[in-house]
Design an enzyme around this catalytic site. Structure first.
Site, PDB file in Angstrom:
ATOM      1  N   SER A  78       0.927 -36.288 -25.685  1.00 42.07           N
ATOM      2  CA  SER A  78       0.166 -37.157 -24.791  1.00 42.07           C
ATOM      3  C   SER A  78      -0.420 -38.293 -25.617  1.00 42.07           C
ATOM      4  CB  SER A  78      -0.936 -36.364 -24.118  1.00 42.07           C
ATOM      5  OG  SER A  78      -1.711 -35.729 -25.096  1.00 42.07           O
ATOM      6  N   SER A 106      -9.645 -39.464 -29.070  1.00 45.62           N
ATOM      7  CA  SER A 106      -9.573 -39.712 -30.510  1.00 45.62           C
ATOM      8  C   SER A 106      -8.979 -41.110 -30.769  1.00 45.62           C
ATOM      9  CB  SER A 106      -8.725 -38.630 -31.168  1.00 45.62           C
ATOM     10  OG  SER A 106      -7.379 -38.778 -30.787  1.00 45.62           O
ATOM     11  N   ASP A 131     -13.536 -27.377 -21.154  1.00 45.89           N
ATOM     12  CA  ASP A 131     -12.342 -26.966 -21.873  1.00 45.89           C
ATOM     13  C   ASP A 131     -12.228 -25.462 -21.696  1.00 45.89           C
ATOM     14  OD1 ASP A 131     -10.202 -28.020 -23.190  1.00 45.89           O
ATOM     15  OD2 ASP A 131     -11.397 -28.912 -24.770  1.00 45.89           O
ATOM     16  N   SER A 150      -2.072 -24.692 -20.885  1.00 43.98           N
ATOM     17  CA  SER A 150      -1.680 -26.097 -20.923  1.00 43.98           C
ATOM     18  C   SER A 150      -0.768 -26.377 -22.115  1.00 43.98           C
ATOM     19  CB  SER A 150      -2.973 -26.921 -21.021  1.00 43.98           C
ATOM     20  OG  SER A 150      -2.713 -28.222 -21.408  1.00 43.98           O
ATOM     21  N   LYS A 157     -12.638 -29.668 -32.107  1.00 45.16           N
ATOM     22  CA  LYS A 157     -12.711 -28.922 -30.854  1.00 45.16           C
ATOM     23  C   LYS A 157     -13.153 -27.485 -31.081  1.00 45.16           C
ATOM     24  CE  LYS A 157      -9.921 -31.205 -27.413  1.00 45.16           C
ATOM     25  NZ  LYS A 157      -8.781 -31.065 -26.491  1.00 45.16           N
TER      26      LYS A 157
END
Lengths: 497, 497
Positions: free
Chosen positions: B198, B203, B260, B268, B292
């Site tokens: 993606s 970021s 998340d 995902s 993360k």
């Protein structure tokens, strides 16, 4: 960054939303659901970004605005506005915390409710709040805070009297039009009774729907206050008075999943009562299959919760758990229910005795709570007010003050098409299913068609002969009758054995 | 009930929505979010009802349609359609069950995902699903079912080879452009590597953003398959290929609350890998402040979950937990990161050694997993492929096959404005904060401005003299430089002591 306004000609009904072309969004590094601050002259507002893929809706260089945002900025299509990235409102962080299982403080809940009222939260963010409250439940403190925040963000009525009474029924039982009879009895006893209610959403009729058969129910704040000053009672639709408006926004989001979160239910009901300044409130919880509360345990639990919440809010609350296993009264539908209540108040021979008993019982409790009757004598006083015709007289006073739609009882209009449902066999009525009966009444046209509905001749325990009339169905036109009769082919609402 | 179509000129980007005037809604007893079945000629579709208050947007007798519905029905403004009340989709009931804390079956999850893909769920309903998964967590069985449903509802690539490799990094570390180097090494070893990714959302750059500096990254399915057949490797943007599209819809709803959910994250990532038919997958979890995954415990827990999920999906999964406490490589931003990787593959003296080590390590693991290197010899083989220039040669092959944007390394374009950030005092670099560095790079224009970003001269542990260059900032224009420098006044990303 400057953009030219495009009027999208749509209202969102709450959230402030603007649409940007995806090329502009990319250029300004804006994402779906980001917040922006929009400035036009000396006006500014915050809005949530929606990103459009096609240039047809919003071409690059333009900003599509919905009614609420146009209104905030007092701008029209073609106007040039400046946008800047804005932080998410504080409340989003609190909603996330609730979804992480934390309890929220009074302050945090206040901020959330304020942001709901001002359209600062998207439907998605609001849904997370409702989902979190539902999944984790709400503590007593949270429920109190939510109730108080909903009252504070609406327009509370001024203090009407030292004692202000109100009642509420947690629905689900067709025909159960108790308030319509209780309000005139209490008013006849000299009490202040500012009864506001919502129109029915899922049942054949609500108090406002039935009252609308007899008189107007839409009053703005000024007219409502004048009305209450004059006759100390009313039965109006609450929607026009802006009491605890956050509640409606939350309910809109609960609706798609038919969620009935306990904390929300408690806060919602008590916020409306608090908003009219009620000092004494009676809550009726009917228990039975197909009602909102199906078990006695659940009802007792809710009863305790309501009483606790009343204590925190400084409102005298009494909760009665009543029998909700079958429809109450004979008429089901706005006009048919209104006539039942008028018959009761008039001591008419056709009055439904089950509904009369319930109205007397409820009125009696409130008369005792407010000192208008000695303990144990409430029902006697209520019975007397009905028997002597004082309650009926008061009812007509209220009807006239609210702009009467009828001059006498016979003026009530019923659906022109009727059809009798006959007993398919002989036996005894063992069960009448609330949900099935309500569904038929709605298919017949309730609550929009005021004269539509069902008139019952039999209740549970009654003996019936094959071919005897069980109920008459009323509709406003033939098409609806055809449709309703089709539904009746699969009808299982009456169990005869 | 017949209504005349009004073209609203807006796409919703998914859910099928129509707007009715409130008067019509009342007449037909339709409520906000009810479902209706719309028929036009021999076409029919289901849509969610939105109710408009003003006659300006949708007058009575009309039905406002958004692009998706117009397309489904192949109807234009002015066309006459028939509507009928429809039941809510089955999936709404399952979502309610999940929100009540129940586990869902494979079948139920499949139905939900299918309804997401077909636009049958409103954003509110979808949000309840995401909220429920987040609040109650997902069982292993549910995660497997969600992954498989997301793969099945997208367009899986056909079987490309017996062994198909892929890697994924759970982001958060600026400069960490590992995949861009690993893919050509693996391809040089003869492996099939269909790398889709993606574009960066939060970021300064993602693999697709950096690759886009060197070559095209948008390919439709047919062209992508031709590309893979030809050179057995690619680095493209996944958005154009329709792999597991339900995932994007779900992520859209997670975004407003920055949710998340663990189960969603696992499903995902693995759905994208499953969709390209990967047989061997390496997952990189960098751990450090601002990434993360911030703690080693959390990383170990996720590692176990990924490996279990791989087992159920019949994909060989290996997870490495890496050091994510500071940026990796020197360049941060699409072009600067692309040059770092090209320098590494070219064995250029300016190559950042930390990023080189990481690339070799990751490639080595995948070479061992797939039998291209003996256990313990993966890094040696990878090192050899880089050292001999084979990986660099393969990289140019991929760039050319994807439509090269540069002819030689020097063609890479960087922001025209530069500014050096100097050490405010002497000492040793104790800490470099990922989040602060990423923010400055984004303010400078990343990832939209490919040549914008930061080039670091110092890493943690390095000694610095007061006034020495710490990094150079690149922007495409002066305005962004002014803005970025303003941000730097409060910069606390470099801790020198």
């Amino acid at each position: 960054m400057k953009l030219v306004v495009k009027d999208m000609d749509i209202a969102t009904g709450g959230p402030r939303i603007v649409t940007l072309n995806y090329q502009d969004a990319k250029l300004y590094d804006l994402h779906h659901h980001d917040r922006i601050l929009i400035t036009f002259g000396n006006k500014r507002t915050m809005a949530i970004v929606d990103i459009g893929e096609s240039s047809k809706a919003v071409p690059p260089g333009k900003i599509g605005m919905f009614e609420e945002v146009l209104y905030d900025l007092q701008v029209r299509g073609g106007g040039v506005v400046t946008i800047a990235l804005a932080e998410k409102p504080e409340s989003v962080r609190y909603i996330k915390q609730k979804l992480d299982g934390k309890q929220l403080t009074c302050h945090e809940i206040c901020v959330i409710v304020q942001d709901i009222i001002e359209g600062r939260l998207s439907d998605i963010e609001l849904t997370y709040y409702v989902a979190a409250n539902y999944a984790f439940g709400m503590s007593d403190k949270e429920i109190v805070a939510l109730t108080e925040a909903m009252i504070a963000t609406g327009r509370k009525l001024p203090k009407l009297a030292k004692i202000v009474v109100d009642k509420h029924c947690i629905g689900g039982v067709p025909g159960n039009r108790t308030s319509l009879g209780v309000v005139p009895i209490l008013a006849a006893a000299g009490l202040m009774v500012p009864k506001t209610s919502s129109r029915s959403i899922t049942s054949p009729a609500g108090t406002a729907d039935s009252m609308e058969v007899l008189a107007n129910v839409s009053f703005d704040r000024t007219k409502l206050l004048a009305l209450l000053k004059k006759i100390h009672a009313c039965m109006v639709w609450g929607g026009a008075v802006d009491l605890a408006p956050a509640d409606d926004t939350i309910i809109n989001v609960e609706h798609p999943l038919s969620i009935d979160a306990e904390g929300q239910l408690l806060a919602s009901i008590m916020a409306k009562k608090g908003s009219v300044g009620a000092t004494h409130v009676l809550i009726d919880i009917p228990v039975g299959p197909g009602t909102k509360v199906e078990t006695m345990e659940h009802a007792q639990h809710l009863k305790k919760k309501f009483e606790e919440l009343g204590h925190f809010l400084n409102i005298h609350v009494k909760v009665v758990v009543t029998n909700g296993r079958e429809p109450i009264g004979n008429g089901i539908g706005p006009a048919l229910e209104a006539r039942d209540v008028m018959w009761i108040l008039k001591n008419h021979p056709n009055q439904p005795l089950d509904l009369r008993r319930k109205i007397i019982q409820m009125a009696g409790i409130l008369l005792e709570m407010t000192g208008k009757a000695k303990p144990g004598h409430g029902q006697v006083v209520a019975e007397d007010l009905v028997h002597t015709g004082k309650a009926y007289e008061k009812m007509w006073e209220i009807i006239k003050a609210q702009g009467a739609k009828i001059k006498k009882l016979d003026d009530i209009h019923f659906g022109a098409c009727t059809w009798d449902y006959l007993a398919p066999k002989s036996g005894r009525v063992r069960d009448i299913q609330n949900a099935s009966v309500a569904k038929i009444a709605r298919v017949a046209g309730c609550p929009q068609d005021k004269g539509a509905g069902i008139y019952l001749y039999k209740h549970c325990g009654d003996a019936v002969q094959k071919g005897e009339k069980i109920f008459t169905l009323y509709t406003e036109n033939k098409e609806k009758m055809v449709y309703a009769k089709k539904m009746l082919e699969q009808f299982d609402g009456f169990v005869i054995r």
